[in-house]
Design a protein around this motif. Structure first.
Motif, PDB file in Angstrom:
ATOM      1  N   ALA A  16       0.840  -1.197   0.000  1.00  0.00           N
ATOM      2  CA  ALA A  16       0.000   0.000   0.000  1.00  0.00           C
ATOM      3  C   ALA A  16       0.879   1.253   0.000  1.00  0.00           C
ATOM      4  CB  ALA A  16      -0.909  -0.003   1.217  1.00  0.00           C
ATOM      5  N   THR A  17       0.461   2.253  -0.738  1.00  0.00           N
ATOM      6  CA  THR A  17       1.131   3.552  -0.742  1.00  0.00           C
ATOM      7  C   THR A  17       0.097   4.632  -0.482  1.00  0.00           C
ATOM      8  OG1 THR A  17       0.823   4.010  -3.104  1.00  0.00           O
ATOM      9  CG2 THR A  17       2.737   2.675  -2.491  1.00  0.00           C
ATOM     10  N   GLY A  18       0.580   5.841  -0.320  1.00  0.00           N
ATOM     11  CA  GLY A  18      -0.334   6.942  -0.054  1.00  0.00           C
ATOM     12  C   GLY A  18      -1.247   7.273  -1.205  1.00  0.00           C
ATOM     13  N   THR A  19      -0.937   6.776  -2.395  1.00  0.00           N
ATOM     14  CA  THR A  19      -1.760   7.073  -3.565  1.00  0.00           C
ATOM     15  C   THR A  19      -2.530   5.862  -4.075  1.00  0.00           C
ATOM     16  OG1 THR A  19       0.117   6.635  -5.035  1.00  0.00           O
ATOM     17  CG2 THR A  19      -0.215   8.908  -4.322  1.00  0.00           C
ATOM     18  N   SER A  20      -2.248   4.685  -3.517  1.00  0.00           N
ATOM     19  CA  SER A  20      -2.964   3.478  -3.952  1.00  0.00           C
ATOM     20  C   SER A  20      -4.169   3.249  -3.065  1.00  0.00           C
ATOM     21  CB  SER A  20      -2.043   2.255  -3.918  1.00  0.00           C
ATOM     22  OG  SER A  20      -1.643   1.961  -2.585  1.00  0.00           O
ATOM     23  N   GLY A  21      -5.151   2.590  -3.593  1.00  0.00           N
ATOM     24  CA  GLY A  21      -6.365   2.342  -2.831  1.00  0.00           C
ATOM     25  C   GLY A  21      -6.792   0.904  -2.913  1.00  0.00           C
ATOM     26  N   TYR A  22      -8.051   0.685  -3.233  1.00  0.00           N
ATOM     27  CA  TYR A  22      -8.618  -0.657  -3.315  1.00  0.00           C
ATOM     28  C   TYR A  22      -9.800  -0.612  -4.261  1.00  0.00           C
ATOM     29  CZ  TYR A  22     -11.824   1.541  -0.045  1.00  0.00           C
ATOM     30  OH  TYR A  22     -12.713   2.413   0.541  1.00  0.00           O
ATOM     31  N   ALA A  73      -9.707  -5.635 -12.880  1.00  0.00           N
ATOM     32  CA  ALA A  73      -9.001  -5.751 -11.610  1.00  0.00           C
ATOM     33  C   ALA A  73      -7.546  -5.328 -11.786  1.00  0.00           C
ATOM     34  CB  ALA A  73      -9.076  -7.183 -11.095  1.00  0.00           C
ATOM     35  N   ILE A  74      -7.100  -4.358 -10.985  1.00  0.00           N
ATOM     36  CA  ILE A  74      -5.733  -3.851 -11.056  1.00  0.00           C
ATOM     37  C   ILE A  74      -4.856  -4.704 -10.148  1.00  0.00           C
ATOM     38  CG2 ILE A  74      -4.253  -1.859 -10.666  1.00  0.00           C
ATOM     39  CD1 ILE A  74      -6.708  -0.095 -11.157  1.00  0.00           C
ATOM     40  N   ASP A  75      -3.794  -5.252 -10.704  1.00  0.00           N
ATOM     41  CA  ASP A  75      -2.990  -6.232  -9.976  1.00  0.00           C
ATOM     42  C   ASP A  75      -2.404  -5.688  -8.683  1.00  0.00           C
ATOM     43  OD1 ASP A  75      -1.622  -8.745  -9.642  1.00  0.00           O
ATOM     44  OD2 ASP A  75       0.205  -7.721 -10.258  1.00  0.00           O
ATOM     45  N   GLY A  76      -2.027  -4.424  -8.653  1.00  0.00           N
ATOM     46  CA  GLY A  76      -1.382  -3.874  -7.469  1.00  0.00           C
ATOM     47  C   GLY A  76      -2.331  -3.452  -6.369  1.00  0.00           C
ATOM     48  N   LEU A  77      -3.630  -3.627  -6.567  1.00  0.00           N
ATOM     49  CA  LEU A  77      -4.620  -3.230  -5.570  1.00  0.00           C
ATOM     50  C   LEU A  77      -5.373  -4.450  -5.050  1.00  0.00           C
ATOM     51  CD1 LEU A  77      -6.254  -0.108  -7.292  1.00  0.00           C
ATOM     52  CD2 LEU A  77      -4.308  -0.163  -5.719  1.00  0.00           C
ATOM     53  N   LEU A 100      -3.216   4.470   5.966  1.00  0.00           N
ATOM     54  CA  LEU A 100      -2.905   4.492   7.400  1.00  0.00           C
ATOM     55  C   LEU A 100      -3.228   3.154   8.061  1.00  0.00           C
ATOM     56  CD1 LEU A 100      -4.104   8.025   8.602  1.00  0.00           C
ATOM     57  CD2 LEU A 100      -1.823   7.295   7.879  1.00  0.00           C
ATOM     58  N   ALA A 101      -4.301   2.516   7.612  1.00  0.00           N
ATOM     59  CA  ALA A 101      -4.686   1.223   8.178  1.00  0.00           C
ATOM     60  C   ALA A 101      -3.667   0.141   7.829  1.00  0.00           C
ATOM     61  CB  ALA A 101      -6.068   0.822   7.674  1.00  0.00           C
ATOM     62  N   CYS A 102      -2.996   0.296   6.698  1.00  0.00           N
ATOM     63  CA  CYS A 102      -1.989  -0.683   6.287  1.00  0.00           C
ATOM     64  C   CYS A 102      -0.618  -0.384   6.880  1.00  0.00           C
ATOM     65  CB  CYS A 102      -1.885  -0.729   4.763  1.00  0.00           C
ATOM     66  SG  CYS A 102      -3.333  -1.422   3.941  1.00  0.00           S
ATOM     67  N   SER A 103      -0.384   0.869   7.252  1.00  0.00           N
ATOM     68  CA  SER A 103       0.902   1.264   7.826  1.00  0.00           C
ATOM     69  C   SER A 103       0.897   0.966   9.327  1.00  0.00           C
ATOM     70  CB  SER A 103       1.153   2.751   7.586  1.00  0.00           C
ATOM     71  OG  SER A 103       2.354   3.154   8.216  1.00  0.00           O
ATOM     72  N   PRO A 104       1.793   0.095   9.801  1.00  0.00           N
ATOM     73  CA  PRO A 104       1.736  -0.312  11.207  1.00  0.00           C
ATOM     74  C   PRO A 104       2.383   0.670  12.173  1.00  0.00           C
ATOM     75  CG  PRO A 104       3.505  -1.482  10.111  1.00  0.00           C
ATOM     76  CD  PRO A 104       2.819  -0.656   9.051  1.00  0.00           C
ATOM     77  N   ASN A 105       3.121   1.660  11.661  1.00  0.00           N
ATOM     78  CA  ASN A 105       3.913   2.503  12.571  1.00  0.00           C
ATOM     79  C   ASN A 105       3.956   3.969  12.164  1.00  0.00           C
ATOM     80  OD1 ASN A 105       5.432   2.213  10.284  1.00  0.00           O
ATOM     81  ND2 ASN A 105       7.201   1.271  11.280  1.00  0.00           N
ATOM     82  N   ASP A 106       2.878   4.485  11.579  1.00  0.00           N
ATOM     83  CA  ASP A 106       2.881   5.893  11.178  1.00  0.00           C
ATOM     84  C   ASP A 106       2.635   6.816  12.358  1.00  0.00           C
ATOM     85  OD1 ASP A 106      -0.183   6.349  11.327  1.00  0.00           O
ATOM     86  OD2 ASP A 106       0.007   4.650   9.974  1.00  0.00           O
ATOM     87  N   GLY A 107       2.073   6.293  13.441  1.00  0.00           N
ATOM     88  CA  GLY A 107       1.851   7.077  14.641  1.00  0.00           C
ATOM     89  C   GLY A 107       0.702   8.058  14.568  1.00  0.00           C
ATOM     90  N   LEU A 108      -0.109   7.947  13.511  1.00  0.00           N
ATOM     91  CA  LEU A 108      -1.220   8.879  13.316  1.00  0.00           C
ATOM     92  C   LEU A 108      -2.542   8.245  13.743  1.00  0.00           C
ATOM     93  CD1 LEU A 108      -0.214  10.259   9.795  1.00  0.00           C
ATOM     94  CD2 LEU A 108       0.100  11.381  12.008  1.00  0.00           C
ATOM     95  N   PRO A 109      -3.454   9.044  14.291  1.00  0.00           N
ATOM     96  CA  PRO A 109      -4.768   8.493  14.647  1.00  0.00           C
ATOM     97  C   PRO A 109      -5.563   8.156  13.405  1.00  0.00           C
ATOM     98  CG  PRO A 109      -4.765  10.878  14.912  1.00  0.00           C
ATOM     99  CD  PRO A 109      -3.346  10.483  14.589  1.00  0.00           C
ATOM    100  N   MET A 110      -6.412   7.144  13.511  1.00  0.00           N
ATOM    101  CA  MET A 110      -7.235   6.776  12.374  1.00  0.00           C
ATOM    102  C   MET A 110      -8.344   7.797  12.164  1.00  0.00           C
ATOM    103  SD  MET A 110      -5.888   4.167  11.063  1.00  0.00           S
ATOM    104  CE  MET A 110      -7.183   3.729   9.901  1.00  0.00           C
TER     105      MET A 110
END
Length: 266
Positions: A201-207, A216-220, A252-262
């Protein structure tokens, strides 16, 4: 005296009216049946992800908090394989694990002539989402309808709960994904034993929620049912991600250590 007997049966007009009524009833019934099937498929996928999440937590308990990588060696100096290989004993697939376990330094499935790992062509029911129309267990056994979160597991594995800086209940471990993407072109096939079983997951990729297989996009990741995408969290719970969740929130949900609130849309 001879009486005129009235012939029984429907007239043509009466028959057409009956057919029209039946057609209307079927039209009203089909959407309801589809909703029931969709809900049943989501429930089964939720159960699969629940088993997968509990398996990872049990691995952490067995290996002193260490959990496997998306693809790599596990445990230290162990065989090379995917995270789906290493969880087999924890989802009642010990025999399959023993059959394909190559031992220290080996590769699950072995290596091809080009040096890439061969897929294990064995269907594992827990890795198949019922609503995934691309996961044909007859023609292509061994595909998976789920992907691991590379931001968490990476190539070296992680530690439970130390790697979950944002909390186990706020971090995605696994998510639905079509077993085959881009069926209109050259399809990418996702085997549970191969190296391409994860999502970065990146900041610009989604689902995507239930896109047509050709789109279907392979990277999502892709939600297999029409209502939501099912995801498994670090505490073993499962939740539904709908289109109302933003791309930023998903990252943010995929990032385990960003330290930001959901955000509130999670």
């Amino acid at each position: 005296m001879v009486r005129n007997a009235r012939r029984g049966g429907f007239t043509l007009i009466e028959l057409l009216v009956v057919i029209a009524i039946i057609a209307i009833l079927i039209g009203l019934l089909l959407p309801a049946v589809q909703k029931v099937r969709d809900a049943a498929a989501r429930a089964q996928s939720q159960n699969n992800l629940k088993q997968i999440g509990l398996a990872i937590n049990n691995i952490g308990g067995t290996y002193n908090t260490q959990i496997p990588p998306s693809y790599g060696s596990f445990p230290a100096n162990g065989p090379f394989g995917s995270i789906f290989d290493f969880m087999l004993p924890y989802i009642e697939q010990q025999n399959l694990y023993n059959q394909y376990n190559p031992g220290s330094g080996g590769y699950f499935g072995g290596l091809s002539a080009s040096g890439t790992p061969n897929p294990v062509a064995a269907t594992v029911k827990t890795y198949v989402a019922p609503a995934d129309s691309t996961n044909n267990t007859n023609s292509l056994p061994g595909l998976t309808s789920y992907a691991s979160n590379y931001l968490l597991f990476g190539s070296a594995g992680a530690s439970l709960p130390a790697s979950f800086i944002d909390g186990t209940s706020n971090t995605v471990m696994f998510m639905e994904r079509y077993a085959q993407a881009n069926l209109s072109g050259t399809p990418t096939q996702h085997y549970w034993s191969s190296i391409n079983n994860y999502i970065v997951a990146t900041g610009t990729s989604g689902y995507q929620i239930a896109p047509p297989p050709s789109g279907a996009i392979d990277g999502l990741p892709q939600g297999c049912s029409t209502a939501a995408m099912m995801v498994g969290l670090g505490d073993g719970s499962v939740r539904a991600v709908t289109n109302g969740v933003s791309t930023y929130t998903w990252y943010l949900a995929c990032s385990p250590n960003d330290g930001l609130p959901m955000p509130s849309d999670w």
